[in-house]
Design a protein around this motif. Structure first.
Motif, PDB file in Angstrom:
ATOM      1  N   ILE A   3      19.949  -1.800  -0.232  1.00  0.00           N
ATOM      2  CA  ILE A   3      18.685  -1.129  -0.548  1.00  0.00           C
ATOM      3  C   ILE A   3      17.942  -0.832   0.751  1.00  0.00           C
ATOM      4  O   ILE A   3      17.723  -1.735   1.565  1.00  0.00           O
ATOM      5  N   LYS A  87      23.447  10.182   0.476  1.00  0.00           N
ATOM      6  CA  LYS A  87      22.716   8.893   0.459  1.00  0.00           C
ATOM      7  C   LYS A  87      22.610   8.311   1.870  1.00  0.00           C
ATOM      8  O   LYS A  87      22.818   7.114   2.102  1.00  0.00           O
ATOM      9  N   TYR A 104      22.816   4.166   1.814  1.00  0.00           N
ATOM     10  CA  TYR A 104      22.177   3.274   0.829  1.00  0.00           C
ATOM     11  C   TYR A 104      22.794   3.416  -0.555  1.00  0.00           C
ATOM     12  O   TYR A 104      23.391   4.453  -0.878  1.00  0.00           O
ATOM     13  N   ASP A 105      22.618   2.367  -1.352  1.00  0.00           N
ATOM     14  CA  ASP A 105      22.886   2.488  -2.792  1.00  0.00           C
ATOM     15  C   ASP A 105      21.606   2.924  -3.497  1.00  0.00           C
ATOM     16  O   ASP A 105      21.632   3.753  -4.393  1.00  0.00           O
ATOM     17  N   LYS A 106      20.501   2.292  -3.067  1.00  0.00           N
ATOM     18  CA  LYS A 106      19.185   2.671  -3.619  1.00  0.00           C
ATOM     19  C   LYS A 106      18.212   2.825  -2.452  1.00  0.00           C
ATOM     20  O   LYS A 106      18.265   2.053  -1.483  1.00  0.00           O
ATOM     21  N   HIS A 275      10.718   5.128 -10.751  1.00  0.00           N
ATOM     22  CA  HIS A 275      11.908   5.923 -10.442  1.00  0.00           C
ATOM     23  C   HIS A 275      11.497   7.379 -10.242  1.00  0.00           C
ATOM     24  O   HIS A 275      10.694   7.907 -11.006  1.00  0.00           O
ATOM     25  N   ASP A 280      18.699   7.292  -7.885  1.00  0.00           N
ATOM     26  CA  ASP A 280      18.885   6.273  -6.839  1.00  0.00           C
ATOM     27  C   ASP A 280      17.695   6.191  -5.881  1.00  0.00           C
ATOM     28  O   ASP A 280      17.767   5.520  -4.847  1.00  0.00           O
ATOM     29  N   ILE A 281      16.624   6.898  -6.213  1.00  0.00           N
ATOM     30  CA  ILE A 281      15.445   6.864  -5.329  1.00  0.00           C
ATOM     31  C   ILE A 281      14.203   6.455  -6.117  1.00  0.00           C
ATOM     32  O   ILE A 281      13.879   7.041  -7.158  1.00  0.00           O
ATOM     33  N   ILE A 318      14.895  -2.102  -9.649  1.00  0.00           N
ATOM     34  CA  ILE A 318      15.783  -1.478  -8.661  1.00  0.00           C
ATOM     35  C   ILE A 318      17.193  -1.247  -9.226  1.00  0.00           C
ATOM     36  O   ILE A 318      17.825  -0.248  -8.942  1.00  0.00           O
ATOM     37  N   HIS A 319      17.693  -2.147 -10.058  1.00  0.00           N
ATOM     38  CA  HIS A 319      19.038  -1.968 -10.638  1.00  0.00           C
ATOM     39  C   HIS A 319      18.988  -1.125 -11.896  1.00  0.00           C
ATOM     40  O   HIS A 319      19.839  -0.288 -12.135  1.00  0.00           O
TER      41      HIS A 319
END
Ligand SMILES: Cc1cc2nc3c(=O)[nH]c(=O)nc-3n(C[C@H](O)[C@H](O)[C@H](O)COP(=O)(O)OP(=O)(O)OC[C@H]3O[C@@H](n4cnc5c(N)ncnc54)[C@H](O)[C@@H]3O)c2cc1C
Length: 459
Positions: A3, A87, A104-106, A275, A280-281, A318-319
């Motif tokens: 993250i 990303k 990043y993943d998030k 969100h 993812d952002i 976040i998930h």
């Protein structure tokens, strides 16, 4: 999960801390372009009043504390681009000539805001002064030590606070506001007028319904700075030693420009889970929109209280979307010593604009044998008495009521629910009734009067 958080102030820190708490296995990176974290802007008024030190009392945390939580914090490191498709975040540390990138993943955008600048020209730090960070505070403090007459443009929260402080420091202050009343986004007219009177009592010249159209620099040797002539579009142009611009804040959302949906004033549009339009952002704090339940709209509401709440909620979500943010009522307390102002919810003007069948009562309570007073204004729905908002002000501090009433709005309370609540007794006032009892009494009086008038009309 990796993250990346852009921005290490309230919103970014709140998000990172919550992720650490709820998801200890995640890798968290914060990129912060300044050399510090957790700076509270409210310290600026206190510093200008000589009550707090910027370097030792302005930050509630520091890089070491954040790193001890297992967060990868990069300070003096600016994120220069975000590629949403890849990303990919690129960053640089100009001082160390270090450049890097991270996938990043998030991503959490917590990049905050910047003060809006007038289209009228002028050089920042020379004739124009801003108020946002420590640097601005130091530059302004240095300037006012040599200045005699300043103009403050914009009578919102920061403009009013700073005008009072500078007047107390002995400067001649002219406060110029484009609207017909000061603090018009926060208070109804009756409360704004009361505040205007207070400012005038403190020697501040308040010019309403006026816009600074042009700044013309004129030389003045005494303080070795150019003076500024401000054209107001009337005969009454004024010449001052400097202009403090406090015309609001704008979201720092440019890194995602064209890559996510934006809303009010270009802030990153987010839902109640923080969100953005990209799954993812997430975005939090001053760079994001805030959903205001009472007006059923996403607006730009750059408040520290929201930055902390939104940051923590983003951490939780976040998930996956788990917890929506609680109702936002726009609760705010001004940083003004010896004249207190606080508000939550809608003003009467806003409520009516939104189609509520609303009314308000205004109650002023005086302190026995003293000029001190506290005044409150309750906005409510006429039919149900549902609480829609309150504003309080006075030389006696009753700001704490706004938190109680914020909760009342959140729980859909009517004013009767508060009438006999067990609030502590506030002594010293001419009227010893509690604020809630008193406003309800005024509502009943108002309704009786309306009924009597109606009966008279009918007969
Ligand atoms: C004088 C003053 C008084 C105030 N008083 C109050 C008050 O009484 N009550 C209240 O609720 N609010 C108040 N506010 C507003 C409050 O300070 C803000 O709402 C709050 O700071 C928002 O926090 P944030 O973390 O979202 O953004 P910010 O505080 O703006 O922080 C954003 C961070 O991101 C960093 N950053 C930006 N771009 C990048 C990048 N590209 N790369 C790396 N880092 C980046 C910045 O350096 C900054 O540290 C006041 C503001 C001012 C100026």
């Amino acid at each position: 999960m990796k993250i990346v958080i852009v921005g290490g102030n309230h919103a970014g820190i709140a998000a990172a801390r919550r992720i650490r708490e709820d998801y200890p296995e995640d890798e968290v990176y914060i990129f912060e372009k300044s050399h510090e974290v957790g700076f509270v802007s409210q310290t600026i008024p206190l510093f200008l009043m000589g009550q707090q030190k910027l370097d030792t009392q302005g930050n509630y945390t520091n890089p070491d504390e954040i790193r001890k939580l297992g967060i990868n914090l990069y300070i003096e490191t600016e994120v220069t681009s975000v590629d949403v498709k890849e990303k990919l975040v690129k960053y640089k540390n100009e001082e160390k000539k270090e450049y890097g990138e991270i996938v990043y993943d998030k991503l959490i955008m917590a990049s905050g805001s910047y003060p809006s600048l007038p289209p009228t020209g002028g050089k920042v730090g020379e004739s124009l002064f801003l108020i946002k960070d420590k640097h601005d505070a130091l530059v302004l403090d240095h300037f006012v030590q040599h200045a005699k007459h300043v103009a403050v443009i914009g009578a919102g929260l920061v403009g009013v606070e700073v005008s009072r402080i500078l007047a107390k420091r002995g400067l001649q202050v002219t406060l110029i506001h484009a609207r017909k009343r000061i603090l018009n986004d926060y208070l109804d007219d009756v409360m704004s007028i009361e505040t205007e009177k207070q400012l005038e009592k403190e020697g501040i010249r308040v010019l309403l319904n006026m816009r600074a159209r042009n700044y013309e620099t004129v030389e003045k040797k005494l303080i070795r700075r150019p003076r500024v002539k401000i054209s107001l579009g009337i005969d009454d142009d004024i010449t001052v030693d400097g202009v403090i611009v406090s015309t609001g804040f704008r979201p720092n959302s440019y890194l995602l420009a064209g890559q996510v949906e934006t809303g009010d004033k270009g802030a990153i549009l987010v839902d109640k889970y923080m969100h953005s339009s990209n799954p993812d952002i997430l975005a939090v704090g001053d760079c994001a929109t805030t959903y205001m339940d009472l007006i059923d709209r996403n607006v730009y509401n750059p408040h520290a209280s929201d930055a902390f709440r939104q940051g923590a909620v983003a951490g939780i979500n976040i998930h996956e979307k788990k917890q929506p943010i609680g109702l936002t009522t726009g609760t705010y307390r001004f940083n003004m010593e010896d004249f207190f102002i606080a508000k939550t919810g809608l003003t009467l003007f806003e409520a009516m604009e939104q189609g509520w069948d609303a009314d308000f009562v205004n109650y002023r309570n005086e302190v026995i044998n003293s000029d001190d007073f506290a005044s409150g204004c309750l906005v409510y729905e006429r039919k149900t008495h549902k609480v829609l908002g309150i504003q309080v002000l006075g030389t006696r501090d009753i700001s704490y009521y706004v938190n109680t009433f914020s909760y009342a709005i959140q729980t859909d309370a009517v004013i009767e629910d508060l009438e006999f609540s067990d609030f502590y007794f506030e002594h010293g006032y001419k009227d010893p009734m509690s604020f809630a009892s008193k406003v309800l009494h005024l509502i009943r009086e108002k309704e009786k009067e309306a009924l009597a008038n109606q009966e008279e009309d009918n007969s």
